[in-house]
Write an enzyme that holds these catalytic residues in place. Structure first.
Site, PDB file in Angstrom:
ATOM      1  N   CYS A 141      -7.639   2.069   4.836  1.00 31.10           N
ATOM      2  CA  CYS A 141      -9.126   1.666   4.289  1.00 31.10           C
ATOM      3  C   CYS A 141     -10.165   2.615   4.680  1.00 31.10           C
ATOM      4  CB  CYS A 141      -9.167   0.169   4.734  1.00 31.10           C
ATOM      5  SG  CYS A 141      -7.464  -0.825   4.439  1.00 31.10           S
ATOM      6  N   HIS A 275     -15.419  -1.867   3.299  1.00 30.94           N
ATOM      7  CA  HIS A 275     -14.259  -2.246   2.984  1.00 30.94           C
ATOM      8  C   HIS A 275     -13.762  -3.792   2.338  1.00 30.94           C
ATOM      9  CE1 HIS A 275     -10.011  -2.339   2.614  1.00 30.94           C
ATOM     10  NE2 HIS A 275      -9.746  -2.939   3.829  1.00 30.94           N
ATOM     11  N   ASN A 306      -7.912  -6.646  -2.069  1.00 30.10           N
ATOM     12  CA  ASN A 306      -7.820  -5.613  -1.232  1.00 30.10           C
ATOM     13  C   ASN A 306      -7.133  -4.553  -1.670  1.00 30.10           C
ATOM     14  OD1 ASN A 306      -7.611  -3.728   1.144  1.00 30.10           O
ATOM     15  ND2 ASN A 306      -7.287  -5.481   2.428  1.00 30.10           N
TER      16      ASN A 306
END
Length: 350
Positions: A141, A275, A306
């Site tokens: 990420c 993020h 996500n």
């Protein structure tokens, strides 16, 4: 200039009195900036109700815990590199350059279908950027922020004039539908950015690092050798509370440091693009940073999910699409995840 004459006792292989040739150096552009974004998301909209059965949960629980209403996932015949190609083509077109002008292709991904060769080399060939240098970044990420840092450095050092930075993931390939820790979070997508020379500072110094003491907080359920020996196929999992506490308390410190390093205050920002891990983390970030109401906060997670390395460029792309007046403003972006790794910088939005 120092005397190029080599001392007699220097262990260089040159004879005393020999003049050493001075190696030529390259110097690049003084400043860099992001020229354009591109985006591609999985074609299927997957609501919470489609996922709650195997984890014995509910739409309400997922919304409250994560903020996710739906997520985008790609079909079985679509690979992460296909999403990366679509995002790259959009970013290149918007940047107003030709693929042949790209000197480096960086792809951050943890879902390439093979360990080697890299997705970046395949992508460079597909879009016509060959013979650009190309390699993958395995920083989950934080990978996109890592890529922006490297692109900035490459252009300033003269290694390239334009760098293509992409986060591309097909996380649905590594999902265990019965895993309550992470299965309902993940989506598929790719976000691309073209970084190039600028007349003004468009990318502030990066704050980045890692914490290997929490190496097993996010990762795979088994190694390939364990899989070969009979373990179930490796899928993603996480220690949710460990990750949440680390993200909320430690990453806010990194975000503050990135602001200080850039020489700006929260009130100078036009946008905050963290993020897209969890809406509660995003909201706590904003609270602890003391962001004023004038700062637009990216919440792409609500309908995309996500997407790991792709989440920051995807969220940035959507913010500019929905709020074009943000163009030219400052954005604080921060990625954090498996490793555990992190990276943050303030950038000027294209």
């Amino acid at each position: 200039m120092t005397d190029p004459t080599t001392p007699a006792d220097a262990p260089t292989g040159l004879q005393a009195g020999t003049v050493r040739p001075l190696l030529q150096q390259r110097r690049g552009h003084e400043f860099t900036r992001i020229l354009a974004f591109g985006a591609a998301r999985g074609e299927h909209v997957v609501p919470n109700d489609d996922l709650v059965g195997p984890i014995d949960s509910s739409d309400e629980w997922i919304r409250q815990r994560t903020g996710i209403i739906t997520r985008k996932r790609a079909g079985k015949d679509v690979e992460a590199v296909d999403l990366a190609e679509a995002a790259a083509r959009e970013a290149i077109e918007k940047a107003g350059i030709e693929p042949s002008q790209i000197g480096v292709v960086l792809v951050s991904t943890v879902t390439h279908t093979v360990a080697t060769p890299s997705m970046a080399s395949l992508l460079a060939e597909r879009i016509g950027a060959t013979p650009a240098a190309a390699y993958d970044i395995s920083a989950a990420c934080a990978g996109y922020a890592y890529g922006i840092a490297q692109a900035d450095s490459f252009i300033k050092s003269g290694l390239a004039d334009h760098v293509l930075v992409i986060g591309a993931e097909k996380l649905s390939d590594v999902v265990d539908p019965t895993d309550r820790s992470i299965s309902f979070l993940l989506g598929d997508g790719a976000g691309a950015a073209v970084v190039g020379p600028s007349d003004f500072p468009g990318i502030a110094p990066t704050v980045w690092g890692s914490d290997g003491s929490k190496w097993d907080a996010i990762g795979m359920t088994a190694t390939y050798n364990e899989w070969e020996a009979g373990a179930p196929r490796p899928t993603m999992r996480q220690a949710g509370q460990t990750v949440f506490r680390w993200a909320v308390w430690e990453m806010v410190k990194v975000a503050r440091q990135a602001l200080e390093t850039a020489g700006v205050a929260p009130s100078d920002l036009a946008a905050f693009v963290p993020h897209q891990a969890n809406i509660r983390i995003i909201d706590e970030f904003a609270k602890q940073l003391g962001l004023p109401e004038t700062v637009m906060i990216a919440r792409d997670i609500t309908t995309t999910g996500n997407t790991s390395a792709a989440s920051i460029p995807l969220a940035s792309h959507r913010l500019l699409e929905e709020h074009p007046d943000l163009s030219g403003g400052l954005a604080l972006q921060i990625g954090f995840g498996a490793g555990l790794v992190f990276g943050a910088q303030v950038v000027v939005l294209p």
